[in-house]
Design a protein around this motif. Structure first.
Motif, short mmCIF file in Angstrom:
data_model
loop_
_atom_site.label_atom_id
_atom_site.label_comp_id
_atom_site.label_asym_id
_atom_site.label_seq_id
_atom_site.Cartn_x
_atom_site.Cartn_y
_atom_site.Cartn_z
N LEU A 152 0.81 -1.22 0.00
CA LEU A 152 0.00 0.00 0.00
C LEU A 152 0.84 1.27 0.00
O LEU A 152 0.64 2.15 -0.86
N PRO A 153 1.80 1.45 0.92
CA PRO A 153 2.60 2.68 0.86
C PRO A 153 3.47 2.77 -0.40
O PRO A 153 3.69 3.86 -0.92
N ARG A 160 0.70 8.04 -10.52
CA ARG A 160 1.02 9.27 -11.25
C ARG A 160 0.48 10.51 -10.55
O ARG A 160 1.12 11.57 -10.59
N ASN A 161 -0.69 10.40 -9.93
CA ASN A 161 -1.26 11.58 -9.30
C ASN A 161 -0.68 11.85 -7.91
O ASN A 161 -0.99 12.87 -7.31
N ILE A 162 0.16 10.95 -7.40
CA ILE A 162 0.86 11.19 -6.14
C ILE A 162 2.29 11.64 -6.40
O ILE A 162 2.78 12.60 -5.78
N VAL A 163 2.97 10.95 -7.31
CA VAL A 163 4.35 11.29 -7.68
C VAL A 163 4.35 11.64 -9.17
O VAL A 163 4.49 10.76 -10.02
N ILE A 220 -5.47 4.04 -7.34
CA ILE A 220 -5.22 5.40 -6.86
C ILE A 220 -5.25 6.39 -8.02
O ILE A 220 -5.79 7.49 -7.92
N GLU A 221 -4.67 6.00 -9.15
CA GLU A 221 -4.65 6.89 -10.32
C GLU A 221 -6.06 7.12 -10.88
O GLU A 221 -6.33 8.16 -11.47
N ALA A 222 -6.93 6.14 -10.70
CA ALA A 222 -8.30 6.25 -11.23
C ALA A 222 -9.25 6.97 -10.28
O ALA A 222 -10.43 7.15 -10.61
N ALA A 223 -8.77 7.40 -9.13
CA ALA A 223 -9.64 8.07 -8.16
C ALA A 223 -10.09 9.42 -8.68
O ALA A 223 -9.40 10.08 -9.46
N ASP A 224 -11.26 9.83 -8.21
CA ASP A 224 -11.83 11.11 -8.64
C ASP A 224 -10.99 12.27 -8.06
O ASP A 224 -10.68 12.29 -6.87
N LYS A 225 -10.64 13.22 -8.91
CA LYS A 225 -9.80 14.34 -8.49
C LYS A 225 -10.58 15.40 -7.71
O LYS A 225 -9.98 16.22 -7.01
N LYS A 226 -11.91 15.39 -7.83
CA LYS A 226 -12.69 16.45 -7.22
C LYS A 226 -12.56 16.45 -5.70
O LYS A 226 -12.48 17.51 -5.07
N GLN A 227 -12.55 15.27 -5.10
CA GLN A 227 -12.42 15.21 -3.64
C GLN A 227 -11.06 15.72 -3.20
O GLN A 227 -10.95 16.42 -2.18
N ALA A 245 -0.62 17.89 1.49
CA ALA A 245 -0.57 16.70 0.64
C ALA A 245 -1.01 15.44 1.40
O ALA A 245 -1.70 14.58 0.85
N LEU A 246 -0.62 15.34 2.67
CA LEU A 246 -1.02 14.17 3.46
C LEU A 246 -2.53 14.15 3.69
O LEU A 246 -3.15 13.09 3.67
N HIS A 247 -3.11 15.32 3.90
CA HIS A 247 -4.56 15.39 4.07
C HIS A 247 -5.27 14.98 2.78
O HIS A 247 -6.33 14.32 2.82
N GLU A 248 -4.71 15.37 1.63
CA GLU A 248 -5.31 14.99 0.36
C GLU A 248 -5.33 13.48 0.19
O GLU A 248 -6.31 12.91 -0.30
N ILE A 249 -4.23 12.83 0.59
CA ILE A 249 -4.15 11.37 0.46
C ILE A 249 -5.09 10.70 1.47
O ILE A 249 -5.85 9.79 1.12
N ARG A 250 -5.04 11.19 2.72
CA ARG A 250 -5.81 10.54 3.79
C ARG A 250 -7.31 10.73 3.61
O ARG A 250 -8.09 9.77 3.77
N PHE A 251 -7.75 11.94 3.29
CA PHE A 251 -9.19 12.22 3.26
C PHE A 251 -9.75 12.33 1.85
O PHE A 251 -10.97 12.27 1.67
#
Length: 282
Positions: free
Chosen positions: A104-105, A112-115, A174-181, A192-198
């Protein structure tokens, strides 16, 4: 096109010459590929010494073995078989869980949307590819030589093999996740951590859970196979009974494996539908 009047056909031919006048290479590409595939198939049959006579003789032998398996009978070994089956299920569960937790980590670094930078993402992806490119059975042989015979080697083999597969699957989810949230978390002042976590994790965790449940079911079969090479579990018992030609015990062990896989499939299916239902309500 044949229903069009001649003037209309000529107009279209003049307007789209590439469609009506395809080069010979384009027309012959498909037949050439079919002929090449047929030639490779025929060469493979010859090179591998395929023989219909041997195949028919093998079917006769298979029928004889099948008759010897009836009726399934564990003899006095049922308690040992139940312990071995529990060992196999434990190998599958522990190996899958460890592989998922470690992957997972790492999958975050491969998304791609994280790094966004390919310089950092490329080696992570190639590392996952190299791990995933080695079969679970090969990993079992490696770990048997490292830690010795037994279920511990089986757990490590499944964990390492699943690490590579989970890393790819999780990163794609993760790459297919909706960007709006994620954008909403960023707009509210999150880092950045809040974006990943929530923003990302609530979307991908149900997908990840479904994938892990499927792998637990699949790895029950894998744990049986690697047990044959010495990684413990019911596979070891199965290999031993085949070696001594105890076909009634072999059929009983196969039935135990089938029942266990069917039960795990039923349970995992119920859990997947429950997860999907909770996600829909959320």
């Amino acid at each position: 096109m044949s229903l069009l009047p001649p003037p209309e056909r000529e107009r279209l031919r003049a307007q789209y010459p590439d469609v009506f006048a395809r080069p010979a290479s384009a027309r012959l590409a498909t037949p050439a590929m079919i002929l090449a595939a047929a030639a490779i198939f025929a060469f493979g049959l010859v090179d591998l010494d395929f023989s219909p006579a041997r195949l028919l003789a093998g079917f006769h032998q298979l029928g004889w073995i099948t008759m010897m398996m009836i009726p399934p009978d564990p003899g006095s070994s049922l308690p040992a078989y139940l312990v071995a089956l529990g060992e196999t299920l434990s190998i599958a569960l522990l190996g899958t869980t460890i592989g998922a937790l470690v992957a997972l980590p790492v999958s975050l670094l491969a998304a791609r949307n994280i790094v966004p930078s390919g310089i950092f993402r490329f080696p992570v992806r190639r590392f996952l590819d190299s791990i995933r490119g080695v079969d679970t059975l090969i990993w079992a042989l490696v770990w048997i030589n490292v830690v010795g015979l037994g279920p511990f080697a089986g757990v490590l083999a499944i964990a390492v093999a699943d690490f590579g597969a989970f890393g790819k699957l999780f990163s794609e989810a993760i790459e297919a996740a909706d960007k709006k949230q994620v954008e909403g978390i960023r707009a509210s002042g999150g880092n950045a951590l809040h974006e990943i976590r929530f923003g990302l994790m609530p979307q991908v965790l149900p997908v990840i859970a479904g994938q892990v449940l499927y792998f637990i079911e699949s790895n029950t079969r894998s744990a049986t196979i690697i047990g044959i090479v010495g990684a413990g579990g019911i596979g070891l018992q199965l290999a031993e009974q085949i070696r001594v030609l105890e076909w009634q015990k072999v059929s009983f062990l196969i039935l135990m494996i089938l029942v266990a896989v069917a039960a795990i499939d039923w349970i995992s299916g119920k859990l997947r539908f429950a997860i999907i239902g909770q996600r829909a309500l959320a």
